[in-house]
Design a protein around this motif. Structure first.
Motif, short mmCIF file in Angstrom:
data_model
loop_
_atom_site.label_atom_id
_atom_site.label_comp_id
_atom_site.label_asym_id
_atom_site.label_seq_id
_atom_site.Cartn_x
_atom_site.Cartn_y
_atom_site.Cartn_z
N VAL A 302 0.83 -1.20 0.00
CA VAL A 302 0.00 0.00 0.00
C VAL A 302 0.87 1.25 0.00
N GLN A 303 1.94 1.24 0.79
CA GLN A 303 2.83 2.41 0.82
C GLN A 303 3.61 2.54 -0.48
N MET A 304 3.98 1.42 -1.08
CA MET A 304 4.62 1.47 -2.39
C MET A 304 3.70 2.12 -3.42
N ALA A 305 2.37 1.92 -3.22
CA ALA A 305 1.40 2.47 -4.15
C ALA A 305 1.24 3.98 -3.99
N GLY A 306 1.90 4.57 -2.99
CA GLY A 306 1.87 6.02 -2.84
C GLY A 306 1.17 6.52 -1.60
N PHE A 307 0.70 5.60 -0.72
CA PHE A 307 0.02 6.02 0.50
C PHE A 307 1.01 5.94 1.65
N ALA A 308 1.62 7.07 1.99
CA ALA A 308 2.72 7.10 2.95
C ALA A 308 2.26 6.96 4.39
N ALA A 361 0.19 -1.21 -12.69
CA ALA A 361 0.07 -0.04 -11.82
C ALA A 361 1.44 0.41 -11.34
N PHE A 362 2.26 -0.53 -10.92
CA PHE A 362 3.58 -0.16 -10.41
C PHE A 362 4.55 0.22 -11.52
N ILE A 363 4.40 -0.39 -12.68
CA ILE A 363 5.24 0.00 -13.82
C ILE A 363 4.91 1.44 -14.23
N LEU A 364 3.60 1.76 -14.27
CA LEU A 364 3.19 3.13 -14.61
C LEU A 364 3.65 4.12 -13.56
#
Length: 511
Positions: A302-308, A361-364
């Motif tokens: 989740v944090q990798m996805a941008g939710f710090a 999603a992570f590649i983008l």
């Protein structure tokens, strides 16, 4: 395909027109056995989930832990090492001493481990406690599905075994709640780890008053005791059919019952090699298609996805655990209606799609992070982050009903009685070893190829899993144990050889 048994007094098929409908609630005795045995699954799930929160506070109390990532990894993974050993030994314990005694042993070892962890004065005693807890979990992971399957009518066997998986996912969810509940309590991590002894004590007390598996009793020539248990499960008409089938199975397994089945015996028989390959393969693919990557590292993902935010990451992880438990309920409903094989194929198809979404999603996101345009960065911080979370939710929604319960259900029913404990233990060991490999390599692979590349690798494994299930896993929905055994004989030797072989064994037994 119609399968018949070559034994007097039993066609090998249950006459659906002559029996009353069986449902989950039609026999509270069977449901009670299932829920009691399922407490082992609750301990399994709780232990795998609670350590992630407890470790935060263990680091605060022990400087050595805070200063060493190796000690932290050892605290987490030692329970997996114990589970590997426990699962390997659990099969032998089940076959020699029975399912009931194996459960009692698992409870005692788990209670000792929980209390040792709770009172640990230093990290090394804590690691010892983790080893004991893992041993108990390993034995329980073998015993609970087998005990439930052998006491369950074939029509609802899959759903009842899946109930044990619901207890596992429920235990994981409970661990997150317990972690939150004890965050402000003095001795935080000691309560988190020590409270696990409570359900183990409850299970021990209940199991003392419950019977041994009727099939194990019959295999050990304790036929009168087996009949007493079966009378509580089936009505009078169905009871005689079940006993006829047990007698036929005993005739066919007479050679195996004269001696203890060894681990090497599994590989000496062609039909057993085929059965074990299918069962162990399912257990391996359950782990390598990424479920514990999600459960162990969902806050990180989740944090990798941008939710710090740590709070938001923990909240979303709690939702993931709740979805996993809810999805297992769907699996309980579907597994005896759709069948194991079909449910696994649908589950893996959805898992494949969700893994591709996560990978993209992570590649983008990686591409956006290398782009300094403000509009692009704004999109990355919101749209793609939620795109990854949607992929995560879809993954759980697809995995939980199928690849969650199916491997455990299939492994509880595809082996003959004499081999069920040994093969169940070996396949569970494969599951735990695969679990350990995934837990220890996920973050390292992410560092090498990126998060997107890692999920694309797992998607490739999901393709292999689809091909494996399609090619090697038979449908066992509604079949008796004896009918399932005949499937492997026919796959190994052909229908004619299987039929003549069974007849020959029967003649030898009579003679």
């Amino acid at each position: 395909m119609t399968i018949e048994l070559d034994a007097p007094g039993s066609s090998g098929l249950l006459d659906a027109s002559s029996r009353r409908e069986i449902s989950f609630l039609s026999n509270m005795y069977v449901l009670g056995l299932t829920l009691t045995a399922g407490i082992g699954g609750l301990l399994f799930g709780y232990d795998t989930g609670v350590i992630s929160g407890a470790l935060l506070y263990i680091r605060d109390d022990f400087k050595a832990v805070n200063d060493s990532s190796v000690i932290q990894e050892t605290i987490v993974s030692m329970a997996l090492v114990g589970a590997i050993i426990g699962a390997a030994a659990g099969g032998w314990i089940n076959d020699v001493y029975g399912r009931k005694k194996a459960t009692l042993v698992a409870d005692v070892v788990f209670i000792i481990g929980s209390l040792v962890m709770c009172a640990a004065p230093d990290p090394f005693i804590l690691i010892l406690g983790r080893l004991f807890v893992g041993l108990g979990v390993g034995v329980a992971s073998v015993t609970a599905p087998v005990y439930i399957a052998e006491a369950a009518p074939s029509e609802i066997r899959g759903g009842l075994v899946a109930t044990n998986v619901l207890m596992i996912t429920g235990g994981q969810f409970l661990s997150y709640l317990v972690n939150l509940a004890f965050t402000e309590v003095p001795g935080t991590w000691r309560w988190m780890l020590g409270v696990a002894a409570v359900p183990a004590v409850v299970q021990f007390c209940l199991m003392v008053f419950l019977p041994e598996s009727p099939r194990w009793l019959y295999m050990k020539d304790k036929k009168s005791e087996a009949r007493v248990v079966l009378e509580k499960i089936y009505d009078s008409d169905r009871l005689e059919e079940e006993i006829d089938q047990l007698a036929a199975a005993a005739m066919q397994d007479v050679g195996s019952r004269k001696r203890s089945v060894s681990y090497m015996d599994v590989f000496k028989s062609k039909e057993m090699r085929l059965a074990f390959f299918a069962g162990a393969g399912l257990q391996a693919f359950q782990q390598f298609t990424g479920i514990n990557t999600v459960m162990y590292y969902s806050p990180t993902i989740v944090q990798m996805a941008g939710f710090a935010s740590n709070q938001l990451a923990l909240l979303l992880s709690l939702i993931v655990a709740a979805m996993n438990a809810a999805g297992t309920v769907v699996g309980i409903v579907l597994i005896d209606r759709c069948g194991r094989r079909r449910l696994a194929l649908f589950s893996l198809s959805g898992v494949l799609v969700s893994l591709v979404i996560l990978s993209l999603a992570f590649i983008l996101q990686s591409s956006c992070n290398s782009n300094n345009q403000i509009l692009s960065l704004g999109f990355c911080s919101s749209g793609i982050g939620w795109f990854a979370v949607v992929g995560l939710a879809l993954y759980i929604a697809c995995f939980a009903p199928g690849m969650g319960p199916v491997p455990w259900a299939v492994n509880s029913e595809i082996y003959p009685e004499a081999y069920r404990g040994v093969c169940g233990g070996m396949s569970a060991t494969v599951n735990w070893i695969s679990n350990l490999i995934v837990a220890q390599t996920f973050l390292s692979i992410v560092e090498l190829v990126g998060t997107g590349g890692t999920f694309m690798i797992i998607a490739g494994i999901a393709v292999l899993a689809l091909l494996f299930v399609y090619s090697f896993v038979p449908e066992t929905k509604g079949l008796t144990f004896e009918q399932v055994e005949r499937i492997w004989k026919e796959r190994a030797w052909g229908s004619e050889a299987s039929s003549s072989g069974s007849s020959q064994k029967l003649l030898e037994y009579v003679a």
